[in-house]
Design an enzyme around this catalytic site. Sequence first.
Site, mmCIF file in Angstrom:
data_model
loop_
_atom_site.group_PDB
_atom_site.id
_atom_site.type_symbol
_atom_site.label_atom_id
_atom_site.label_comp_id
_atom_site.label_asym_id
_atom_site.label_seq_id
_atom_site.Cartn_x
_atom_site.Cartn_y
_atom_site.Cartn_z
ATOM 1 N N ARG A 1 46.926 38.828 50.025
ATOM 2 C CA ARG A 1 45.265 39.019 50.047
ATOM 3 C C ARG A 1 44.914 36.997 49.148
ATOM 4 N NH1 ARG A 1 42.048 44.274 51.920
ATOM 5 N NH2 ARG A 1 43.141 44.859 49.327
ATOM 6 N N ARG B 1 46.570 53.575 45.799
ATOM 7 C CA ARG B 1 45.119 53.038 46.922
ATOM 8 C C ARG B 1 45.718 53.627 48.073
ATOM 9 N NH1 ARG B 1 43.773 47.697 47.056
ATOM 10 N NH2 ARG B 1 41.935 48.292 48.313
ATOM 11 N N ARG C 1 35.593 57.604 53.583
ATOM 12 C CA ARG C 1 37.249 57.524 52.794
ATOM 13 C C ARG C 1 37.689 58.865 53.091
ATOM 14 N NH1 ARG C 1 37.543 52.525 51.101
ATOM 15 N NH2 ARG C 1 39.510 51.153 50.754
ATOM 16 N N LYS D 1 40.961 46.577 58.488
ATOM 17 C CA LYS D 1 39.573 46.602 58.764
ATOM 18 C C LYS D 1 38.943 45.182 58.712
ATOM 19 C CE LYS D 1 39.994 49.887 55.613
ATOM 20 N NZ LYS D 1 41.237 49.800 55.076
ATOM 21 N N ARG E 1 41.753 39.654 43.770
ATOM 22 C CA ARG E 1 41.222 40.668 44.366
ATOM 23 C C ARG E 1 42.247 41.517 42.937
ATOM 24 N NH1 ARG E 1 39.313 44.660 49.250
ATOM 25 N NH2 ARG E 1 40.244 46.317 47.840
HETATM 26 P P1 ADP Z 1 41.578 46.502 54.915
HETATM 27 O O1 ADP Z 1 39.699 45.302 54.543
HETATM 28 O O2 ADP Z 1 42.363 46.548 55.848
HETATM 29 O O3 ADP Z 1 41.699 46.742 53.223
HETATM 30 P P2 ADP Z 1 41.757 42.805 55.259
HETATM 31 O O4 ADP Z 1 41.279 42.307 56.486
HETATM 32 O O5 ADP Z 1 41.553 42.891 53.941
HETATM 33 O O6 ADP Z 1 42.234 44.533 55.152
HETATM 34 O O7 ADP Z 1 43.559 42.295 55.219
HETATM 35 C C1 ADP Z 1 44.685 42.778 54.816
HETATM 36 C C2 ADP Z 1 45.308 41.207 53.989
HETATM 37 O O8 ADP Z 1 46.473 41.205 55.545
HETATM 38 C C3 ADP Z 1 44.658 40.118 54.112
HETATM 39 O O9 ADP Z 1 45.147 39.336 53.211
HETATM 40 C C4 ADP Z 1 44.660 39.573 55.419
HETATM 41 O O10 ADP Z 1 44.127 38.640 55.824
HETATM 42 C C5 ADP Z 1 45.699 39.604 55.823
HETATM 43 N N1 ADP Z 1 46.019 40.347 57.214
HETATM 44 C C6 ADP Z 1 45.037 40.833 58.105
HETATM 45 N N2 ADP Z 1 45.515 41.369 59.026
HETATM 46 C C7 ADP Z 1 46.518 41.120 59.745
HETATM 47 C C8 ADP Z 1 47.649 40.739 60.698
HETATM 48 N N3 ADP Z 1 47.393 41.328 62.219
HETATM 49 N N4 ADP Z 1 48.681 39.709 60.307
HETATM 50 C C9 ADP Z 1 48.985 39.676 59.223
HETATM 51 N N5 ADP Z 1 47.613 39.600 58.086
HETATM 52 C C10 ADP Z 1 46.796 40.245 58.405
HETATM 53 P P1 AMP Z 2 37.859 48.408 49.908
HETATM 54 O O1 AMP Z 2 37.072 46.946 49.568
HETATM 55 O O2 AMP Z 2 37.460 48.820 51.387
HETATM 56 O O3 AMP Z 2 39.621 48.003 49.701
HETATM 57 O O4 AMP Z 2 37.482 49.176 48.684
HETATM 58 C C1 AMP Z 2 37.994 48.854 47.395
HETATM 59 C C2 AMP Z 2 38.019 50.036 45.949
HETATM 60 O O5 AMP Z 2 36.691 50.271 46.620
HETATM 61 C C3 AMP Z 2 37.972 50.991 46.990
HETATM 62 O O6 AMP Z 2 39.934 51.671 46.707
HETATM 63 C C4 AMP Z 2 37.274 52.221 46.474
HETATM 64 O O7 AMP Z 2 37.571 52.498 44.650
HETATM 65 C C5 AMP Z 2 36.186 51.984 46.943
HETATM 66 N N1 AMP Z 2 35.530 52.219 47.874
HETATM 67 C C6 AMP Z 2 34.800 51.625 49.029
HETATM 68 N N2 AMP Z 2 34.536 51.784 49.850
HETATM 69 C C7 AMP Z 2 34.668 53.579 49.927
HETATM 70 C C8 AMP Z 2 34.134 55.300 50.211
HETATM 71 N N3 AMP Z 2 34.141 54.933 51.094
HETATM 72 N N4 AMP Z 2 34.684 56.152 49.509
HETATM 73 C C9 AMP Z 2 34.924 55.488 47.429
HETATM 74 N N5 AMP Z 2 35.512 54.879 47.395
HETATM 75 C C10 AMP Z 2 35.252 53.938 47.936
#
Ligand code: ADP
Ligand code: AMP
Length: 214
Positions: A127, A171, A88, A13, A160
């Site tokens: 990541r 999660r 969420r 995302k 992270r």
């Molecule tokens: P989210 O925001 O949904 O938690 P991220 O955008 O941080 O996810 O992506 C999670 C991990 O996967 C990151 O390390 C990112 O670089 C990697 N990633 C994202 N899209 C792809 C893809 N299409 N193929 C492989 N790795 C990806």
């Molecule tokens: P993210 O960076 O989107 O993966 O979010 C990291 C963490 O932040 C999540 O696992 C939750 O603990 C908290 N968080 C982020 N967005 C929300 C949301 N909309 N509602 C509740 N918790 C959230």
Amino acid sequence: MKIVMLGAPGAGKGTQAIKIAEKYGIPHISTGDIFRANIKGGTELGMKAKAYMDKGELVPDEVTIGMLLDRIKEADCGNGYVLDGFPRTIPQAESLTAALEKMGDKIDFALDIEVPDEAIVKRMGGRRACPKCGATYHIEFAPPAKEGICDKCGAELIIRSDDKPETVKERLDVYHKQTEPLIRYYRGAGVLRGVDGTKELESVFQDLVSILEA
Ligand code: ADP
Ligand code: AMP
């Protein structure tokens, strides 16, 4: 253009939201980034959020909803935004819908990035995140030009604290229970579009752009 990104944690995302925000000149709003900035700044909101985030749980709606609704009233949101990590829960989605309705407005697209749980675990393990600008990398799939350093702002990348395998599992459970029902919610609203998130990240982006420009 008002966009909501849906998908499991680690589906991509943030990666895609940043690219969409750059292409269309709209802000990328990540509730996770807002919480992390507050944790770093040692604010009361940050301390409250940290306890939940470290366990892989959601921060309570009463904290999260007001924070997001305030953010989307800021001046840079006039032409739309891409929300990453919000809503969420169903109450979050309902509050957003109600707040937009009051302004005669609505979400235009809910983009669901579909990735099975097995692939998620691998993604989260590799990541790396920039604590300064929010850019995201992957040691194998999207490495930075210089190991450990953000391409965009030069800051040192971090792992992270909620990306450890035990927390990732929690999660994912939370996602299936509390967030996945949003797919149905936005399908009902007629704005849901799904993409195959297992593809290489540039092709996922192309698929999203095709949807936004159809
Ligand atoms: P989210 O925001 O949904 O938690 P991220 O955008 O941080 O996810 O992506 C999670 C991990 O996967 C990151 O390390 C990112 O670089 C990697 N990633 C994202 N899209 C792809 C893809 N299409 N193929 C492989 N790795 C990806
Ligand atoms: P993210 O960076 O989107 O993966 O979010 C990291 C963490 O932040 C999540 O696992 C939750 O603990 C908290 N968080 C982020 N967005 C929300 C949301 N909309 N509602 C509740 N918790 C959230």
